[in-house]
Write a protein that holds these residues in place. Structure first.
Motif, PDB file in Angstrom:
ATOM      1  N   LYS A   1     -93.585   2.906 -14.399  1.00 45.34           N
ATOM      2  CA  LYS A   1     -94.214   1.730 -14.997  1.00 45.34           C
ATOM      3  C   LYS A   1     -94.253   0.578 -13.997  1.00 45.34           C
ATOM      4  O   LYS A   1     -93.484   0.535 -13.033  1.00 45.34           O
ATOM      5  CB  LYS A   1     -93.426   1.274 -16.238  1.00 45.34           C
ATOM      6  CG  LYS A   1     -93.457   2.260 -17.364  1.00 45.34           C
ATOM      7  CD  LYS A   1     -94.810   2.245 -18.042  1.00 45.34           C
ATOM      8  CE  LYS A   1     -94.886   3.369 -19.055  1.00 45.34           C
ATOM      9  NZ  LYS A   1     -96.259   3.814 -19.294  1.00 45.34           N
ATOM     10  N   MET A   2     -95.171  -0.346 -14.268  1.00 46.47           N
ATOM     11  CA  MET A   2     -95.217  -1.608 -13.534  1.00 46.47           C
ATOM     12  C   MET A   2     -94.707  -2.648 -14.513  1.00 46.47           C
ATOM     13  O   MET A   2     -95.389  -2.985 -15.480  1.00 46.47           O
ATOM     14  CB  MET A   2     -96.651  -1.889 -13.118  1.00 46.47           C
ATOM     15  CG  MET A   2     -96.804  -3.146 -12.347  1.00 46.47           C
ATOM     16  SD  MET A   2     -97.094  -2.826 -10.621  1.00 46.47           S
ATOM     17  CE  MET A   2     -98.848  -2.518 -10.626  1.00 46.47           C
ATOM     18  N   ILE A   3     -93.489  -3.119 -14.280  1.00 47.76           N
ATOM     19  CA  ILE A   3     -92.796  -3.922 -15.285  1.00 47.76           C
ATOM     20  C   ILE A   3     -92.760  -5.390 -14.887  1.00 47.76           C
ATOM     21  O   ILE A   3     -92.296  -5.743 -13.795  1.00 47.76           O
ATOM     22  CB  ILE A   3     -91.341  -3.406 -15.478  1.00 47.76           C
ATOM     23  CG1 ILE A   3     -91.374  -1.942 -15.901  1.00 47.76           C
ATOM     24  CG2 ILE A   3     -90.594  -4.246 -16.509  1.00 47.76           C
ATOM     25  CD1 ILE A   3     -90.768  -1.008 -14.915  1.00 47.76           C
TER      26      ILE A   3
ATOM     27  N   ALA B   1    -103.492  -8.737  -1.172  1.00 43.29           N
ATOM     28  CA  ALA B   1    -102.804  -7.674  -0.427  1.00 43.29           C
ATOM     29  C   ALA B   1    -101.612  -7.147  -1.213  1.00 43.29           C
ATOM     30  O   ALA B   1    -101.372  -5.936  -1.263  1.00 43.29           O
ATOM     31  CB  ALA B   1    -102.354  -8.207   0.936  1.00 43.29           C
ATOM     32  N   ILE B   2    -100.878  -8.056  -1.862  1.00 43.97           N
ATOM     33  CA  ILE B   2     -99.685  -7.636  -2.606  1.00 43.97           C
ATOM     34  C   ILE B   2    -100.089  -6.801  -3.826  1.00 43.97           C
ATOM     35  O   ILE B   2     -99.488  -5.760  -4.107  1.00 43.97           O
ATOM     36  CB  ILE B   2     -98.835  -8.862  -3.022  1.00 43.97           C
ATOM     37  CG1 ILE B   2     -98.285  -9.559  -1.778  1.00 43.97           C
ATOM     38  CG2 ILE B   2     -97.692  -8.441  -3.935  1.00 43.97           C
ATOM     39  CD1 ILE B   2     -97.651 -10.904  -2.041  1.00 43.97           C
ATOM     40  N   VAL B   3    -101.149  -7.254  -4.528  1.00 43.49           N
ATOM     41  CA  VAL B   3    -101.613  -6.502  -5.702  1.00 43.49           C
ATOM     42  C   VAL B   3    -102.039  -5.090  -5.283  1.00 43.49           C
ATOM     43  O   VAL B   3    -101.700  -4.103  -5.944  1.00 43.49           O
ATOM     44  CB  VAL B   3    -102.765  -7.240  -6.408  1.00 43.49           C
ATOM     45  CG1 VAL B   3    -103.393  -6.349  -7.469  1.00 43.49           C
ATOM     46  CG2 VAL B   3    -102.263  -8.524  -7.037  1.00 43.49           C
ATOM     47  N   ASP B   4    -102.748  -4.990  -4.146  1.00 42.29           N
ATOM     48  CA  ASP B   4    -103.161  -3.661  -3.657  1.00 42.29           C
ATOM     49  C   ASP B   4    -101.953  -2.765  -3.430  1.00 42.29           C
ATOM     50  O   ASP B   4    -101.972  -1.582  -3.773  1.00 42.29           O
ATOM     51  CB  ASP B   4    -103.958  -3.798  -2.340  1.00 42.29           C
ATOM     52  CG  ASP B   4    -105.348  -4.361  -2.582  1.00 42.29           C
ATOM     53  OD1 ASP B   4    -105.738  -4.440  -3.777  1.00 42.29           O
ATOM     54  OD2 ASP B   4    -106.014  -4.747  -1.612  1.00 42.29           O
TER      55      ASP B   4
ATOM     56  N   LEU C   1     -98.499   1.718  -5.097  1.00 45.23           N
ATOM     57  CA  LEU C   1     -97.165   2.220  -5.477  1.00 45.23           C
ATOM     58  C   LEU C   1     -97.212   2.880  -6.848  1.00 45.23           C
ATOM     59  O   LEU C   1     -96.586   3.909  -7.087  1.00 45.23           O
ATOM     60  CB  LEU C   1     -96.148   1.076  -5.481  1.00 45.23           C
ATOM     61  CG  LEU C   1     -95.645   0.587  -4.125  1.00 45.23           C
ATOM     62  CD1 LEU C   1     -94.760  -0.637  -4.319  1.00 45.23           C
ATOM     63  CD2 LEU C   1     -94.881   1.666  -3.389  1.00 45.23           C
ATOM     64  N   GLN C   2     -97.973   2.256  -7.749  1.00 42.03           N
ATOM     65  CA  GLN C   2     -98.034   2.802  -9.103  1.00 42.03           C
ATOM     66  C   GLN C   2     -98.739   4.160  -9.103  1.00 42.03           C
ATOM     67  O   GLN C   2     -98.350   5.074  -9.824  1.00 42.03           O
ATOM     68  CB  GLN C   2     -98.741   1.833 -10.046  1.00 42.03           C
ATOM     69  CG  GLN C   2     -98.310   2.063 -11.475  1.00 42.03           C
ATOM     70  CD  GLN C   2     -99.110   1.236 -12.457  1.00 42.03           C
ATOM     71  OE1 GLN C   2    -100.189   0.746 -12.136  1.00 42.03           O
ATOM     72  NE2 GLN C   2     -98.576   1.080 -13.655  1.00 42.03           N
TER      73      GLN C   2
ATOM     74  N   ILE D   1     -91.886  -0.152 -10.596  1.00 41.04           N
ATOM     75  CA  ILE D   1     -91.834  -1.455  -9.937  1.00 41.04           C
ATOM     76  C   ILE D   1     -91.466  -2.542 -10.938  1.00 41.04           C
ATOM     77  O   ILE D   1     -92.129  -2.692 -11.966  1.00 41.04           O
ATOM     78  CB  ILE D   1     -93.193  -1.812  -9.297  1.00 41.04           C
ATOM     79  CG1 ILE D   1     -93.699  -0.645  -8.460  1.00 41.04           C
ATOM     80  CG2 ILE D   1     -93.085  -3.063  -8.443  1.00 41.04           C
ATOM     81  CD1 ILE D   1     -95.149  -0.351  -8.693  1.00 41.04           C
ATOM     82  N   PHE D   2     -90.417  -3.262 -10.649  1.00 35.08           N
ATOM     83  CA  PHE D   2     -90.009  -4.405 -11.471  1.00 35.08           C
ATOM     84  C   PHE D   2     -90.371  -5.686 -10.735  1.00 35.08           C
ATOM     85  O   PHE D   2     -90.021  -5.840  -9.577  1.00 35.08           O
ATOM     86  CB  PHE D   2     -88.504  -4.396 -11.705  1.00 35.08           C
ATOM     87  CG  PHE D   2     -88.024  -3.256 -12.563  1.00 35.08           C
ATOM     88  CD1 PHE D   2     -87.795  -3.445 -13.913  1.00 35.08           C
ATOM     89  CD2 PHE D   2     -87.803  -2.001 -12.016  1.00 35.08           C
ATOM     90  CE1 PHE D   2     -87.348  -2.401 -14.709  1.00 35.08           C
ATOM     91  CE2 PHE D   2     -87.357  -0.952 -12.799  1.00 35.08           C
ATOM     92  CZ  PHE D   2     -87.133  -1.151 -14.152  1.00 35.08           C
TER      93      PHE D   2
END
Lengths: 263, 282
Positions: free
Chosen positions: A36-38, A180-183, A188-189, A195-196
């Motif tokens: 999950k992306m938490i 860039a961070i969102v990408d 990763l997802q 990812i927390f």
């Protein structure tokens, strides 16, 4: 509303953390599934960073326990990466961007050995993922806030972990860095990492995360976005803060038109 | 009088101090040298009371032990008491220095322990002391310390680097921060005490702080930083001694003045350069 999971990747049980006998986090009790992306969301001083730090073993725990992969932190360290707030270090320290990213390959056992060729390749790949390769030889004091943040994320990527804990990665970053961070997070997802992310902006939170932990000294809610991101629970988290209630109104307007395409 | 042993001893002290001082400066602990020079006093007195000798290895051992005790206490105040690093240093070294004074005045009145002797050593006495394997004893001791320090720092460079830059992150990698902290402090303490004995505290404090600060002006890469710091310290000692010989003035203050002047001059040149490049841009 706390949704409990059968086979959690992270289990926090009855966790209480206190500074100088003043509890900053009370009886946190929740579990989170793999992949999950938490988003960890709550008002200032709610104990969001404290929650991350106590999971990472950086602050003493008054009671309770944390399990990752159903094991203690000690046994699973190599699978877990931490991205601290960028304000936590001195950026005037004599080091280049690549020096810092290579730190992701350090461990107690490897400190007295040279980094291998593979270690160095992994560090460079991590820098490429955050689109900072052209800064590799630059000194870290020459970077903007967003670039510093990307260096920290690259360092965590170099650990090749399964779980990532990020403390306010979007705070004070420019548009390019945010993208860039969102990408990186989406990539990763895709790789089924968990990812927390501690996040303070409700409006953007809804676009980034599919699972939420709402906290205000206690865990108010923990679960999938549709169960947790409701006006009642957010109100409970933020109390009677007027500007925030206003902000929430806008959030729910957005919620009807999700920006994420896969929804 | 030009003497090989004086130069060599000074260079070894410079090498040690500027190398360890680099990490102390980066960790904002540069005043630890100052603290050590005072905090070791009780150790000197106690070692004297037990051994009965004023110039002995026991004195240095006593002093080194109190150096390490001081560092443990400073660290304890800083971590458990929440005091800032500089306050913790101030609290502990005045406390230990005061204990030392009381011990001297009550127990060791007739001993020739002069508080100033800790602060102002004299490098020119080095060649006069007894020799072991043809090397003056203080020089030999310092050589052993220096080789160990160099070996440990080069081998553990990554550990010193990450524990100085981002200790929380290092902890999450399973790296023991106390280990690296006490290793650095222990080395600094022993090295400083043995150096005080030969060149005095003021010179050691100067060598701990000035060369790393000079390196900080010139580079932003750690390996180059360490290299510049050590080279600056060693060259200052050599040229300081030569200038002192020519002008017939004492060596130690000359080295101190030389280092201070070069540092300030370099800073001034950089400031002027910055200014002129700014006006050009307009």
């Amino acid at each position: 509303m706390i949704k409990n999971i059968d086979d959690p990747i992270l289990e926090v049980h009855d966790l209480t953390v206190a500074y100088d006998n003043e509890p900053v986090l009370w009886n946190a009790d929740f579990s989170v599934p793999k992949g999950k992306m938490i988003g960890i969301v709550g008002p200032n001083g709610a104990g969001k960073s404290t929650l991350l730090k106590s999971i990472m073993g950086l602050v003493p725990i008054a009671s309770g326990f944390v399990k990752l992969f159903n094991e203690s932190l000690k046994k699973t360290r190599s699978k877990i990466a931490y991205v601290p707030q960028k304000e936590s270090v001195d950026w005037d320290f004599p080091a280049t961007v690549l020096d810092v990213v290579e730190m992701g390959r350090y461990s107690q056992k490897k400190l007295f050995k040279r980094l291998t060729k593979r270690d160095k390749e992994i560090a460079i790949e991590a820098l490429q993922k955050v689109k900072m390769m052209e800064f590799a030889k630059k000194h870290i004091s020459e970077l903007s806030g967003g670039q510093q943040q990307r260096v920290f994320i690259a360092r965590a990527l170099a650990q090749e972990a399964e779980i990532y804990f990020m403390d306010e990665p979007f705070s004070g970053v420019d548009v390019n860095s945010e993208k860039a961070i969102v990408d990186v997070l989406l990539q990763l997802q895709k790789e089924e990492k968990t990812i927390f992310v501690v996040h303070h902006d409700l409006q953007s939170a809804i676009n980034y995360f599919d699972w939420f932990i709402l906290i205000n000294k206690r865990v108010i809610a923990s679960g999938p976005i549709d169960d947790v991101f409701t006006p009642e629970l957010l109100k409970k988290t933020y109390g009677g803060n007027l500007t925030l209630l206003d902000q929430m109104g806008q959030v729910f307007k957005h919620k009807q038109f999700p920006i994420r395409e896969d929804k | 009088m030009f003497d090989f042993w004086i130069i060599l001893t000074a260079c070894i002290i410079a090498l040690n101090s500027s190398l360890l001082g680099s990490f102390l400066v980066l960790k904002r602990l540069s005043l630890i040298g100052d603290a050590l020079s005072h905090a070791v006093l009780p150790g000197i007195v106690i070692a004297f009371l037990i051994s009965g000798q004023i110039n002995s290895f026991w004195i240095l051992l006593g002093a080194s032990s109190f150096g390490i005790i001081a560092i443990l206490l400073i660290d304890w105040l800083n971590r458990k008491g929440g005091f800032a690093k500089d306050s913790s240093i101030g609290i502990i070294y005045t406390l230990l220095f005061a204990v030392g004074i009381i011990l001297i005045t009550s127990k060791a009145k007739n001993a020739d322990i002069d508080v100033d002797c800790v602060l102002f050593g004299d490098i020119n006495t080095v060649p006069m002391v007894p020799k072991v394997f043809g090397i003056p004893e203080p020089t030999l001791n310092l050589m052993i310390i220096s080789f160990s320090t160099l070996y440990i720092v080069l081998l553990g460079l990554k550990g010193f680097k990450i524990s100085s830059f981002d200790k929380e992150y290092a902890k999450t990698l399973g790296i023991s921060i106390p280990f690296w902290n006490y290793l650095l402090m222990g080395l600094s303490s022993v090295s400083a005490v043995f150096s005080f004995d030969s060149v005095g505290a003021i010179m050691v404090i100067g060598l701990l702080v000035i060369p790393p600060s000079f390196a900080n002006l010139l580079t932003r890469k750690l390996s180059v930083f360490l290299l510049i710091s050590v080279t600056f310290g060693v060259l200052s000692c050599i040229f300081g001694h030569l200038i002192a010989l020519v002008l017939d003035i004492p060596t130690i203050p000359t080295v101190g003045i030389l280092m201070g002047l070069i540092l300030m001059l370099t800073l001034l040149i950089q400031l002027v350069k910055k200014r002129s490049s700014k006006t050009l841009n307009i």
